[in-house]
Write a protein that holds these residues in place. Structure first.
Motif, mmCIF file in Angstrom:
data_model
loop_
_atom_site.group_PDB
_atom_site.id
_atom_site.type_symbol
_atom_site.label_atom_id
_atom_site.label_comp_id
_atom_site.label_asym_id
_atom_site.label_seq_id
_atom_site.Cartn_x
_atom_site.Cartn_y
_atom_site.Cartn_z
ATOM 1 N N TYR A 185 0.681 -1.197 -0.120
ATOM 2 C CA TYR A 185 -0.051 0.001 -0.039
ATOM 3 C C TYR A 185 0.922 1.083 0.041
ATOM 4 N N PRO A 186 0.960 1.983 -0.984
ATOM 5 C CA PRO A 186 1.789 3.421 -0.973
ATOM 6 C C PRO A 186 1.188 4.073 -0.022
ATOM 7 N N GLY A 187 2.562 4.681 0.777
ATOM 8 C CA GLY A 187 2.384 5.565 1.769
ATOM 9 C C GLY A 187 0.989 5.314 2.768
ATOM 10 N N MET A 188 0.899 3.893 3.186
ATOM 11 C CA MET A 188 -0.113 3.741 4.125
ATOM 12 C C MET A 188 0.363 3.958 5.523
ATOM 13 N N GLY A 189 1.570 3.937 5.897
ATOM 14 C CA GLY A 189 2.197 4.152 7.131
ATOM 15 C C GLY A 189 2.107 3.022 7.918
ATOM 16 N N HIS A 190 2.544 2.853 9.105
ATOM 17 C CA HIS A 190 2.942 1.767 10.079
ATOM 18 C C HIS A 190 1.608 1.368 10.874
ATOM 19 N N THR A 191 0.451 0.773 10.007
ATOM 20 C CA THR A 191 -0.765 0.655 10.763
ATOM 21 C C THR A 191 -1.399 -0.644 10.104
ATOM 22 N N VAL A 192 -2.608 -0.713 10.465
ATOM 23 C CA VAL A 192 -3.502 -1.904 9.683
ATOM 24 C C VAL A 192 -4.630 -1.045 9.195
ATOM 25 N N SER A 193 -4.721 -1.397 7.844
ATOM 26 C CA SER A 193 -5.875 -0.533 6.984
ATOM 27 C C SER A 193 -7.219 -1.383 6.900
ATOM 28 N N GLN A 194 -8.150 -0.624 6.641
ATOM 29 C CA GLN A 194 -9.390 -1.301 6.254
ATOM 30 C C GLN A 194 -9.231 -2.591 5.282
ATOM 31 N N ASP A 195 -8.440 -2.022 4.174
ATOM 32 C CA ASP A 195 -8.638 -2.852 2.936
ATOM 33 C C ASP A 195 -7.682 -4.271 3.410
ATOM 34 N N GLU A 196 -6.854 -4.257 4.346
ATOM 35 C CA GLU A 196 -6.012 -5.077 4.803
ATOM 36 C C GLU A 196 -6.952 -6.216 5.628
ATOM 37 N N VAL A 197 -7.861 -5.726 6.543
ATOM 38 C CA VAL A 197 -8.679 -6.564 7.213
ATOM 39 C C VAL A 197 -9.444 -7.054 6.298
ATOM 40 N N GLU A 198 -10.227 -6.333 5.261
ATOM 41 C CA GLU A 198 -11.298 -6.989 4.300
ATOM 42 C C GLU A 198 -10.451 -8.271 3.578
ATOM 43 N N THR A 199 -9.336 -7.857 2.980
ATOM 44 C CA THR A 199 -8.543 -8.768 2.264
ATOM 45 C C THR A 199 -8.269 -10.066 3.242
ATOM 46 N N ALA A 200 -7.816 -9.900 4.633
ATOM 47 C CA ALA A 200 -7.748 -11.066 5.414
ATOM 48 C C ALA A 200 -8.937 -11.813 5.555
ATOM 49 N N ASN A 201 -10.053 -11.069 5.609
ATOM 50 C CA ASN A 201 -11.419 -11.837 5.830
ATOM 51 C C ASN A 201 -11.719 -12.547 4.409
ATOM 52 N N ARG A 202 -11.458 -12.100 3.305
ATOM 53 C CA ARG A 202 -11.939 -12.806 2.304
ATOM 54 C C ARG A 202 -11.070 -13.945 1.942
ATOM 55 N N LEU A 203 -9.511 -13.803 2.097
ATOM 56 C CA LEU A 203 -8.727 -14.732 1.659
ATOM 57 C C LEU A 203 -8.291 -15.768 2.706
ATOM 58 N N VAL A 204 -8.431 -15.423 3.904
ATOM 59 C CA VAL A 204 -7.774 -16.516 5.233
ATOM 60 C C VAL A 204 -8.969 -16.709 6.146
ATOM 61 N N PHE A 205 -9.986 -15.641 6.666
ATOM 62 C CA PHE A 205 -10.773 -16.078 7.526
ATOM 63 C C PHE A 205 -12.421 -16.369 6.943
#
Length: 206
Positions: A185-205
């Motif tokens: 993620y360009p320039g996201m910073g050191h955090t967890v983004s909403q898109d990461e959470v949604e991607t984790a839910n879709r692919l893993v959980f």
């Protein structure tokens, strides 16, 4: 620095659960912090287990430092995770229903643990992390992920985790049979983004 087996639990009690998620916190954070992330993930029917690092850090230096500088903390941390995995297996939950998630230092530790002990897991999520060491020691990595879903999300740039190490880690984990997805993620910073959470839910959980 060594770690005691100090576990915070939430979700379904381990004895009743069919799935378990091992959650590894980052430097300066706590087991309670990482467990709070579960509210955003599709893990309502999982046992949640989060170990607490001594002094709130798993190992003292950057994950890119020579491994010897991060001992004995690193080996002690891996031993704690291994002990939790043993507990989950003894509770009757197979490895194929064991999931892992970590953020930052916890994401690095998560990836290091599963790649040293690769087998078909339920899935692995690393929010900002990579495999550990100044150089990757491929002799440490054993087994076959057997198609386990693995998701790594990271920022470009990130102050702690270079994208080059994320990509290097991706190549190792893919070669060991994981179904790995990496999102930078360009320039996201050191955090967890909403898109990461949604991607984790879709692919893993799922």
């Amino acid at each position: 620095m060594t770690h005691q087996k100090n576990i915070v639990t939430a979700g379904v009690p381990l004895a009743q659960a069919k799935k378990a998620l091992i959650m590894i916190h980052g430097r300066g954070a706590s087991a309670q912090d990482i467990i709070s992330l579960a509210g955003y993930l599709n893990v309502g029917d999982y046992a949640l287990l989060a170990p607490q690092a001594s002094g709130h850090t798993w190992y003292p230096y950057s994950f890119m430092a020579p491994v010897a500088q991060n001992e004995p903390g690193l080996s002690s941390a891996i031993e704690v995770i291994n002990s939790i995995v043993d507990d989950v297996l003894k509770a009757g939950i197979p490895a194929s229903n064991i999931y892992f998630m970590g953020f930052s230092q916890g994401a690095c530790l998560t990836l290091e643990y599963v790649t040293r002990h690769a087998q078909p897991y339920g899935g692995v999520v690393a929010f900002t992390g990579g495999l550990i060491g100044a150089e990757l020691n491929l002799a440490n990595y054993h087994g076959d992920f057997g198609g386990s879903p693995v998701f790594i999300g990271s920022s470009d740039p990130d102050m702690h985790v270079p994208v080059t190490r994320v990509r290097e880690s991706e190549a190792v984990i893919k070669k060991m049979g994981a179904d790995i997805t990496v999102k930078i993620y360009p320039g996201m910073g050191h955090t967890v983004s909403q898109d990461e959470v949604e991607t984790a839910n879709r692919l893993v959980f799922k």
